[in-house]
Scaffold this motif. Sequence first.
Motif, PDB file in Angstrom:
ATOM      1  N   ASP A   3       0.835  -1.200   0.000  1.00  0.00           N
ATOM      2  CA  ASP A   3       0.000   0.000   0.000  1.00  0.00           C
ATOM      3  C   ASP A   3       0.870   1.250   0.000  1.00  0.00           C
ATOM      4  OD1 ASP A   3      -2.732   1.275   0.404  1.00  0.00           O
ATOM      5  OD2 ASP A   3      -1.682   2.032   2.181  1.00  0.00           O
ATOM      6  N   ARG A   4       1.920   1.258   0.812  1.00  0.00           N
ATOM      7  CA  ARG A   4       2.785   2.442   0.878  1.00  0.00           C
ATOM      8  C   ARG A   4       3.595   2.626  -0.401  1.00  0.00           C
ATOM      9  NH1 ARG A   4       5.016   2.680   7.163  1.00  0.00           N
ATOM     10  NH2 ARG A   4       2.941   2.869   8.120  1.00  0.00           N
ATOM     11  N   VAL A   5       3.999   1.537  -1.012  1.00  0.00           N
ATOM     12  CA  VAL A   5       4.714   1.646  -2.300  1.00  0.00           C
ATOM     13  C   VAL A   5       3.793   2.259  -3.352  1.00  0.00           C
ATOM     14  CG1 VAL A   5       5.744   0.335  -4.193  1.00  0.00           C
ATOM     15  CG2 VAL A   5       6.331  -0.224  -1.837  1.00  0.00           C
TER      16      VAL A   5
ATOM     17  N   ARG B 111      18.580  -3.459  13.165  1.00  0.00           N
ATOM     18  CA  ARG B 111      19.730  -2.940  12.407  1.00  0.00           C
ATOM     19  C   ARG B 111      19.288  -2.278  11.111  1.00  0.00           C
ATOM     20  NH1 ARG B 111      24.831  -7.185  12.878  1.00  0.00           N
ATOM     21  NH2 ARG B 111      24.739  -7.521  15.134  1.00  0.00           N
ATOM     22  N   ILE B 112      18.279  -2.852  10.466  1.00  0.00           N
ATOM     23  CA  ILE B 112      17.793  -2.248   9.216  1.00  0.00           C
ATOM     24  C   ILE B 112      17.175  -0.888   9.505  1.00  0.00           C
ATOM     25  CG2 ILE B 112      16.035  -2.446   7.421  1.00  0.00           C
ATOM     26  CD1 ILE B 112      16.551  -5.446   7.357  1.00  0.00           C
ATOM     27  N   ARG B 113      16.350  -0.801  10.571  1.00  0.00           N
ATOM     28  CA  ARG B 113      15.716   0.473  10.908  1.00  0.00           C
ATOM     29  C   ARG B 113      16.761   1.540  11.230  1.00  0.00           C
ATOM     30  NH1 ARG B 113      10.437  -1.399  14.325  1.00  0.00           N
ATOM     31  NH2 ARG B 113      11.983  -2.782  15.244  1.00  0.00           N
ATOM     32  N   ALA B 114      17.852   1.120  11.871  1.00  0.00           N
ATOM     33  CA  ALA B 114      18.906   2.075  12.222  1.00  0.00           C
ATOM     34  C   ALA B 114      19.706   2.523  10.998  1.00  0.00           C
ATOM     35  CB  ALA B 114      19.845   1.458  13.253  1.00  0.00           C
TER      36      ALA B 114
ATOM     37  N   ASP C   9      11.763   6.683   5.615  1.00  0.00           N
ATOM     38  CA  ASP C   9      11.726   5.464   4.808  1.00  0.00           C
ATOM     39  C   ASP C   9      10.953   4.373   5.547  1.00  0.00           C
ATOM     40  OD1 ASP C   9      13.310   6.779   2.968  1.00  0.00           O
ATOM     41  OD2 ASP C   9      15.182   6.036   3.850  1.00  0.00           O
ATOM     42  N   THR C  10      10.476   3.390   4.801  1.00  0.00           N
ATOM     43  CA  THR C  10       9.672   2.307   5.377  1.00  0.00           C
ATOM     44  C   THR C  10      10.409   0.988   5.255  1.00  0.00           C
ATOM     45  OG1 THR C  10       7.579   3.398   4.819  1.00  0.00           O
ATOM     46  CG2 THR C  10       7.495   1.039   5.238  1.00  0.00           C
TER      47      THR C  10
ATOM     48  N   ALA D 217      11.969  -5.733   3.208  1.00  0.00           N
ATOM     49  CA  ALA D 217      11.920  -4.787   2.094  1.00  0.00           C
ATOM     50  C   ALA D 217      11.983  -3.374   2.648  1.00  0.00           C
ATOM     51  CB  ALA D 217      10.652  -4.976   1.272  1.00  0.00           C
ATOM     52  N   ILE D 218      12.555  -2.474   1.871  1.00  0.00           N
ATOM     53  CA  ILE D 218      12.677  -1.077   2.285  1.00  0.00           C
ATOM     54  C   ILE D 218      12.171  -0.194   1.159  1.00  0.00           C
ATOM     55  CG2 ILE D 218      14.260   0.783   2.932  1.00  0.00           C
ATOM     56  CD1 ILE D 218      15.344  -2.766   3.481  1.00  0.00           C
ATOM     57  N   LEU D 219      11.317   0.744   1.505  1.00  0.00           N
ATOM     58  CA  LEU D 219      10.836   1.762   0.565  1.00  0.00           C
ATOM     59  C   LEU D 219      11.604   3.044   0.839  1.00  0.00           C
ATOM     60  CD1 LEU D 219       8.843   3.025  -1.489  1.00  0.00           C
ATOM     61  CD2 LEU D 219       7.276   3.385   0.434  1.00  0.00           C
ATOM     62  N   VAL D 220      12.334   3.522  -0.164  1.00  0.00           N
ATOM     63  CA  VAL D 220      13.129   4.744  -0.033  1.00  0.00           C
ATOM     64  C   VAL D 220      12.558   5.778  -0.998  1.00  0.00           C
ATOM     65  CG1 VAL D 220      15.444   5.730  -0.078  1.00  0.00           C
ATOM     66  CG2 VAL D 220      15.146   3.318   0.478  1.00  0.00           C
ATOM     67  N   GLU D 221      12.003   6.829  -0.447  1.00  0.00           N
ATOM     68  CA  GLU D 221      11.387   7.865  -1.281  1.00  0.00           C
ATOM     69  C   GLU D 221      12.333   9.045  -1.477  1.00  0.00           C
ATOM     70  OE1 GLU D 221       7.095   8.615  -0.792  1.00  0.00           O
ATOM     71  OE2 GLU D 221       7.236   7.448   1.058  1.00  0.00           O
ATOM     72  N   ASP D 222      12.028   9.844  -2.506  1.00  0.00           N
ATOM     73  CA  ASP D 222      12.753  11.088  -2.787  1.00  0.00           C
ATOM     74  C   ASP D 222      14.252  10.872  -2.949  1.00  0.00           C
ATOM     75  OD1 ASP D 222      10.403  12.601  -2.686  1.00  0.00           O
ATOM     76  OD2 ASP D 222      10.546  12.802  -0.515  1.00  0.00           O
TER      77      ASP D 222
END
Length: 656
Positions: free
Chosen positions: A219-221, A267-270, A276-277, A287-292
Amino acid sequence: MFISDLRVSEKSGMALLAASRRIIGNTIDYLPKGQALAEDVWRVRHRTLLFLLRAHVVVIFCFGLFTGHGLVHSVEEAAIVAMFAVFASAGSQQRFSSAMAALGLVTSSAVLVHLSGGMIELHFHFFVMVGILTLYQDWIPFLVAIGFVVAHHATMGILSPSEVYNHPDAIAHPFKWALIHGGFVLAASVASIVAWRLNEEQALHDSLTHLPNRKLFQDRVGHALARAQRSPNRTAVLFVDLDEFKNVNDSLGHAAGDQLLVTVSERIRASIRPADTAARLGGDEFAILVEDVTGEADAAQVAQRILDALSVPFVLRGKELPIGASIGIAMGGPAETMERILRNADVAMYTAKNSGRGRYELFRSSMHEAVVERVELEQGLQRAAERDELVLHYQPVISLATGRMVGFEALLRWEHPERGLLAPGAFIDVAEETGAIVPMGIWALQEACNQAREWKDRHPHQSFTIAVNLSPKQLFQPDVVDVVRDALATAGLAPSDLVLELTEGVMVKDTLVTVERLHALKAIGVKLAIDDFGTGYSSLSYLRRLPFDILKIDKLFIDGIAAGRTESAFALAIIKLAQTLGLETVGEGVESAAQVAHLRQLGCELAQGYHFAKPLTGDGAAALLAATERDGWLRLESGVELGLPPAQTPSTSHLL
């Protein structure tokens, strides 16, 4: 002074307005999203609420009779609720059916209040029904129920108080009691919404790591891609797959695996920005969503930070475990869809894992074609044995002292229906990774044993062994000893006629199991060979402990054996080591008479390679056996063709 006070008042007003907007915004953000349930989940919940609604039809009819309203009146009241039950059952759309069920349940509350003469205790039925309707997790049935309660108390409570309340104060002051009941409804609604919100949170977040789950991430993607169409910057999706997670689960248990996943998520969140999500998609996939981001370089930096964070060993139960990860990166463009960018990131991750692990890969269109080809290969491998597409070719093993053929190595080939005959290099790695090598290896073992028995029956005076490769995955199967024993028994082949070849890599994996399995196989009476020796990382202490009979020198050392003293020193060292340990030696990949001469001079006993014969089909190997039996011993030209027909015997003119 007046102007100054006015400005202060204006600023205060603006601050108050901003604070109000912030509070309203936070409240709206906290409210449940009201996203429609999955079809199967909705059906289960709707079926439960329908049962409750139909039960109310019976209860209302019986309650009407019990309170002295007569048969006709009781039937009429029950019929009203039954009508909503029919609509809720017959509706083809989720929201319509849910709304009808909601109306039916709150109407049941109103009818029960009416039949009781406004008994105050029965008003709690409204509150219970409002709470139950949050099971739909949909605003439409919930607001329908709230609207009905408000309308009932505000309209009926004021126009005909005696229909709603059964005490004098409420009848005398209907507005007051409408507000009191409205407060109860509001309290029940707030409690129901909080429970609804928590339920929705659980449905959209991973229960172990508390990261967003696959549904929320998708949904966020989708929203990020929609926003990116109005911005010059781009969106990136990173797929992260741990490299050694299965080993942790297998060796330390699932509790340790869960602990590892929690630490990985931290560790991923840090490693990412607050905006980012990070999500857990399931198993050991994140999975990681990186915007902008301005381009691929920015996304690659995020991937590298995550790799660096995960490369630090994890401490679990007092042990340091190197885990690492493989990451795939996909960039979202103006015309990109959520489904495609997720698929592309997954494909890139798959490519990174197959390219050596512990790295990241940016998606390229050519990757998709490679993955599709690999998936087709995997699917074909699963069916290869069932469709009789597997075949064995046999390469002779020659005694360097006598020139006699003393054995065959059975080599697996795949007769692919579209790509033709495939050598092991085209499919063995995939078979190992997918586990298809286990049934394929069983087939090869049984086929080789049966073929050897058939040849021995046909040529009773010929003494030879049949060698079969045993993959590491096969060795670690609990029933491997029984599989070998059964293959020998079924074929009627003597155990001493079978050689099982293993790569030296098995000596660095789970050594206790390796030692136990190899000794159990040796106890059957088969011979054990180390294949491709010198190219792995085996320990000499392991080699001394394991019951091998034969050491096969890798072609890499044979190629340079005739180039001079320095090049031949490696082969000599391996041969001397084998002699010290009492092992027979086989030179692999022999292609020239000079190599044969040097191997014999160095003390190597056996050899195989194109100088003697290429791998032969079953018919070609049978022809070779017949010629060997007739001529006593055999020296082959280096150009012997594959697949000699039974009637043709190979050339015997070339002597060592």
